[in-house]
Each structure stands twice: as C-alpha cells, then as structure tokens.
Design a protein around this motif. Sequence first.
Motif, PDB file in Angstrom:
ATOM      1  N   ARG A   1      56.242  15.139  -3.952  1.00  0.00           N
ATOM      2  CA  ARG A   1      55.550  15.830  -2.840  1.00  0.00           C
ATOM      3  C   ARG A   1      54.065  15.464  -2.844  1.00  0.00           C
ATOM      4  NH1 ARG A   1      59.890  18.862  -0.122  1.00  0.00           N
ATOM      5  NH2 ARG A   1      61.524  18.027  -1.426  1.00  0.00           N
TER       6      ARG A   1
ATOM      7  N   LYS B   1      54.715  17.774   6.769  1.00  0.00           N
ATOM      8  CA  LYS B   1      54.772  19.092   6.126  1.00  0.00           C
ATOM      9  C   LYS B   1      53.593  19.325   5.182  1.00  0.00           C
ATOM     10  CE  LYS B   1      58.501  20.849   4.193  1.00  0.00           C
ATOM     11  NZ  LYS B   1      59.807  20.843   3.471  1.00  0.00           N
TER      12      LYS B   1
ATOM     13  N   VAL C   1      62.068  10.158   6.476  1.00  0.00           N
ATOM     14  CA  VAL C   1      61.972  11.078   5.327  1.00  0.00           C
ATOM     15  C   VAL C   1      60.508  11.179   4.899  1.00  0.00           C
ATOM     16  CG1 VAL C   1      62.544  11.386   2.872  1.00  0.00           C
ATOM     17  CG2 VAL C   1      64.325  10.692   4.480  1.00  0.00           C
ATOM     18  N   VAL C   2      59.847  10.014   4.725  1.00  0.00           N
ATOM     19  CA  VAL C   2      58.442   9.989   4.295  1.00  0.00           C
ATOM     20  C   VAL C   2      57.552  10.637   5.365  1.00  0.00           C
ATOM     21  CG1 VAL C   2      56.523   8.520   3.550  1.00  0.00           C
ATOM     22  CG2 VAL C   2      58.872   7.873   2.969  1.00  0.00           C
TER      23      VAL C   2
ATOM     24  N   SER D   1      58.285  10.116  -2.759  1.00  0.00           N
ATOM     25  CA  SER D   1      57.634  11.153  -1.945  1.00  0.00           C
ATOM     26  C   SER D   1      58.416  12.466  -2.013  1.00  0.00           C
ATOM     27  CB  SER D   1      57.529  10.689  -0.486  1.00  0.00           C
ATOM     28  OG  SER D   1      56.714   9.544  -0.390  1.00  0.00           O
ATOM     29  N   TRP D   2      59.750  12.365  -2.012  1.00  0.00           N
ATOM     30  CA  TRP D   2      60.609  13.548  -2.066  1.00  0.00           C
ATOM     31  C   TRP D   2      60.428  14.295  -3.385  1.00  0.00           C
ATOM     32  CZ3 TRP D   2      63.637  16.080   1.343  1.00  0.00           C
ATOM     33  CH2 TRP D   2      64.519  17.032   0.834  1.00  0.00           C
ATOM     34  N   ARG D   3      60.421  13.529  -4.502  1.00  0.00           N
ATOM     35  CA  ARG D   3      60.327  14.137  -5.834  1.00  0.00           C
ATOM     36  C   ARG D   3      58.953  14.722  -6.116  1.00  0.00           C
ATOM     37  NH1 ARG D   3      63.230   9.768  -9.640  1.00  0.00           N
ATOM     38  NH2 ARG D   3      65.394  10.244  -9.122  1.00  0.00           N
TER      39      ARG D   3
ATOM     40  N   ALA E   1      60.743   6.720  -0.401  1.00  0.00           N
ATOM     41  CA  ALA E   1      61.299   8.004   0.058  1.00  0.00           C
ATOM     42  C   ALA E   1      61.625   8.901  -1.137  1.00  0.00           C
ATOM     43  CB  ALA E   1      62.547   7.758   0.912  1.00  0.00           C
ATOM     44  N   VAL E   2      62.224   8.316  -2.193  1.00  0.00           N
ATOM     45  CA  VAL E   2      62.569   9.078  -3.401  1.00  0.00           C
ATOM     46  C   VAL E   2      61.294   9.599  -4.074  1.00  0.00           C
ATOM     47  CG1 VAL E   2      63.566   8.891  -5.725  1.00  0.00           C
ATOM     48  CG2 VAL E   2      64.757   7.864  -3.781  1.00  0.00           C
TER      49      VAL E   2
ATOM     50  N   SER F   1      58.333  12.888   7.700  1.00  0.00           N
ATOM     51  CA  SER F   1      58.517  14.345   7.811  1.00  0.00           C
ATOM     52  C   SER F   1      57.897  15.077   6.617  1.00  0.00           C
ATOM     53  CB  SER F   1      59.998  14.700   7.984  1.00  0.00           C
ATOM     54  OG  SER F   1      60.759  14.139   6.954  1.00  0.00           O
ATOM     55  N   LEU F   2      57.982  14.467   5.412  1.00  0.00           N
ATOM     56  CA  LEU F   2      57.323  15.067   4.244  1.00  0.00           C
ATOM     57  C   LEU F   2      55.809  15.069   4.439  1.00  0.00           C
ATOM     58  CD1 LEU F   2      59.433  13.459   1.368  1.00  0.00           C
ATOM     59  CD2 LEU F   2      59.248  15.908   1.818  1.00  0.00           C
TER      60      LEU F   2
END
Lengths: 84, 84
Positions: B30, B82, B75-76, B26-28, B23-24, B78-79
């Motif tokens: 993108r 998007k 989190v993963v 993928s968040w960082r 999750a971290v 929804s990213l």
Amino acid sequence: MNFTDWIGSIAAFLTTTAFLPQAVHSWRTRDLSGISLPMYTLFSLGVGCWFIYGLLILSWPIIIANGITLMLAMVVLSLKLKHV
Amino acid sequence: MNFTDWIGSIAAFLTTTAFLPQAVHSWRTRDLSGISLPMYTLFSLGVGCWFIYGLLILSWPIIIANGITLMLAMVVLSLKLKHV
C-alpha cells in the motif's frame, strides 16, 4: 486515417507518453519505495525487445515509440537501482 | 517461428507480465506515494485504446496481451486513487 487507425495512434501516443510523468515524479521526489524493481527490469527488457523487433521489421512507429519509452523506463529503473 | 517472431513474442510477454510484480507490490505494501497518478491514468487509457484497437482489427494477441495489462494497471491505478 480511418477510425481504427486513429484508435491505434491514440493508444501508441498514450502508452508512450505515460512514462514521462512517472520519470519526472521519480526524479523529483526520489521516492522509489513503491516502485517494483522486477516490474521495471522486465518492462525495460521487454521494451528493448520491441525496439529490436522494430529494427528487424523496419517499422519506424515501433522504433520511435519504444525508443522513447525505453529511455523513460531506464530513468525510473536507474533511480530505483540507486535507492534499493 | 523465425527469429523476428521470437523477439516480438518475448517482447509482448515481458511488457505484459511486467505489471504483475508492480500490482502485487502495490497491493501488499500500500506504498503508492512514488507511483505517478498521471502515468497510470494515461497508461490505462492507452492500454484500453490498444484493447479496442485489437477488437477492431480482430487481433487476438493484441486483445489478450492488453486485456491482461489493463487489469493489472487498473489494480495499481485504483490503489493509487484510494491513497492519494
């Protein structure tokens, strides 16, 4: 089977088979940059522990589900290790 | 706790926390192209079923472990949605 058993069986089926499209995607595209190495390391170790746990308590559903997941997660992990 | 309980607890800890680094990551970054949409769809549905199963049999370890995993997998997912 009652409703609770159905929900548990659907849960086990979904979380086991979910790794098949990821393994196929990673194998075909060799696009591993978005895959987290710590995730697949921790996850493979964890699923390996679930597999051993299944053997220790002699639970075939745990052995089979985690045996399949372990193989699929190891495909993604080994591809990631080759493309680090 | 005996050896079997320890193995089961380590297994649950590892397979739950494994999704945090993903999750971290993928968040960082993108960088979601290597992430399989069918995997995170099936997996989130499956973990959601495990969560409901935990509520039905009133098992706190299943409720807590799958509640945490569900949030991280979402989190993963929804990213990925998007960035499709």
